[in-house]
Design a protein around this motif. Structure first.
Motif, mmCIF file in Angstrom:
data_model
loop_
_atom_site.group_PDB
_atom_site.id
_atom_site.type_symbol
_atom_site.label_atom_id
_atom_site.label_comp_id
_atom_site.label_asym_id
_atom_site.label_seq_id
_atom_site.Cartn_x
_atom_site.Cartn_y
_atom_site.Cartn_z
ATOM 1 N N ARG A 75 69.355 28.820 33.704
ATOM 2 C CA ARG A 75 68.920 27.864 32.476
ATOM 3 C C ARG A 75 70.211 27.321 31.881
ATOM 4 N NH1 ARG A 75 66.438 27.560 27.171
ATOM 5 N NH2 ARG A 75 65.039 25.758 27.218
ATOM 6 N N LEU A 79 71.926 23.665 32.091
ATOM 7 C CA LEU A 79 72.481 22.777 30.817
ATOM 8 C C LEU A 79 73.875 22.307 30.836
ATOM 9 C CD1 LEU A 79 70.072 24.462 28.437
ATOM 10 C CD2 LEU A 79 69.816 22.134 29.263
ATOM 11 N N GLU A 129 63.304 32.133 20.936
ATOM 12 C CA GLU A 129 63.218 30.774 20.842
ATOM 13 C C GLU A 129 62.976 30.379 19.486
ATOM 14 O OE1 GLU A 129 61.383 28.460 23.796
ATOM 15 O OE2 GLU A 129 62.271 29.589 25.250
ATOM 16 N N ASP A 134 68.860 29.864 17.765
ATOM 17 C CA ASP A 134 68.225 28.901 19.034
ATOM 18 C C ASP A 134 68.145 27.405 18.599
ATOM 19 O OD1 ASP A 134 66.988 29.151 21.790
ATOM 20 O OD2 ASP A 134 65.697 27.926 20.472
ATOM 21 N N LEU A 135 67.585 27.382 17.241
ATOM 22 C CA LEU A 135 67.475 25.987 16.561
ATOM 23 C C LEU A 135 68.826 25.345 16.507
ATOM 24 C CD1 LEU A 135 65.990 23.859 15.374
ATOM 25 C CD2 LEU A 135 66.229 25.029 13.124
ATOM 26 N N SER A 138 70.240 24.144 19.985
ATOM 27 C CA SER A 138 69.450 23.205 20.287
ATOM 28 C C SER A 138 69.881 21.862 19.751
ATOM 29 C CB SER A 138 67.946 23.268 20.129
ATOM 30 O OG SER A 138 67.350 24.421 20.888
ATOM 31 N N LEU A 139 70.269 21.996 18.460
ATOM 32 C CA LEU A 139 70.897 20.824 17.517
ATOM 33 C C LEU A 139 71.993 20.395 17.900
ATOM 34 C CD1 LEU A 139 69.368 21.612 14.180
ATOM 35 C CD2 LEU A 139 68.422 19.942 15.652
ATOM 36 N N TYR A 141 73.232 20.997 21.006
ATOM 37 C CA TYR A 141 73.163 20.313 22.661
ATOM 38 C C TYR A 141 72.882 18.699 22.446
ATOM 39 C CZ TYR A 141 72.402 20.123 27.354
ATOM 40 O OH TYR A 141 72.444 19.559 28.822
ATOM 41 N N MET A 142 72.017 18.498 21.509
ATOM 42 C CA MET A 142 71.441 17.100 21.266
ATOM 43 C C MET A 142 72.607 16.345 20.659
ATOM 44 S SD MET A 142 67.295 17.505 20.337
ATOM 45 C CE MET A 142 67.665 18.710 19.092
#
Length: 222
Positions: A75, A79, A129, A134-135, A138-139, A141-142
């Motif tokens: 995964r 990504l 998660e 993890d948050l 994710s932020l 990456y965005m």
């Protein structure tokens, strides 16, 4: 015959009808369970964990855990590849990579749900998660994806400007030699693995895990 004589017969018919309904529901549930088991056995055979005669229980747990560890690693790699494709302006290719990354998870959930297990909440994934890190990841990456979009919109070209297209007609002989070498190597490797596997099955050579087991006694997995 009086009305009172019909009451036991009606009760008996009602009991038989209820029993038939229960048996029918039981048969349907049994058939559904058997169908899920058959589908699961196909997935287990595909993954190579349906039968492991050359591994003891400890080694089987290690094998299954090793396969599970490969999932988050794949995964993360997917990504990363998607980011490189986005930076190169290949949005559709990046979307396909992300979609392909999610398909193994769907297969794993399908297998677990067929056995009454919630793969997310009953495993450590829910813990992982729901962590703050993890948050943040994710932020981040965005934010990177948004930055790549903004860069291409403002400059008119992607961040990575090299071309991914190859003109194979300029390297006909070289490509032919490479493909031929890959085919020959694949066939030879397959025959060598098949020969080794048959020798292991026939007991002519020791199982690959037996030497490590002799050097180090297996310990309980934590």
């Amino acid at each position: 015959m009086s009305d009172t004589d019909d009451v036991p017969e009606e009760r008996g018919a009602g009991v038989r009808e209820s029993a038939d309904i229960v048996l029918s529901a039981t048969d349907r549930a049994s058939a559904d369970t058997e169908s899920r088991s058959q589908r699961g056995s196909v997935l287990e055979k595909w993954a190579g964990i349906d039968a492991m005669p050359h591994a003891d229980k400890h080694e089987q747990q290690v094998i299954i855990r090793a396969l599970a560890i490969a999932f988050p690693f794949t995964r993360a790699v997917s990504l990363t590849i998607a980011l490189v494709l986005i930076a190169s302006g290949m949005w559709w290719a990046a979307i396909l990579v992300i979609i392909g990354m999610g398909l193994p998870e769907l297969a794993a959930k399908f297998y677990a749900n067929g056995r009454g297990i919630d793969l997310f909440w009953q495993s450590g994934r829910a813990r992982n998660e729901t962590r703050v890190i993890d948050l943040i990841l994710s932020l981040a990456y965005m934010a990177i994806v948004t930055g790549l979009v903004a860069f291409q919109s403002s400059t008119g070209h992607p961040l990575i400007t090299w071309t991914w297209r190859n003109d194979f007609h300029d390297f006909g002989f070289m490509i032919g030699a490479i493909v031929t070498g890959l085919v020959i190597g694949t066939v030879i490797g397959w025959f060598l693995r098949r020969r080794r596997y048959r020798r292991i099955q026939n007991g002519q050579i020791a199982s690959p895990g037996s030497a490590a087991s002799d050097r180090k006694s297996p310990t309980e997995l934590r």
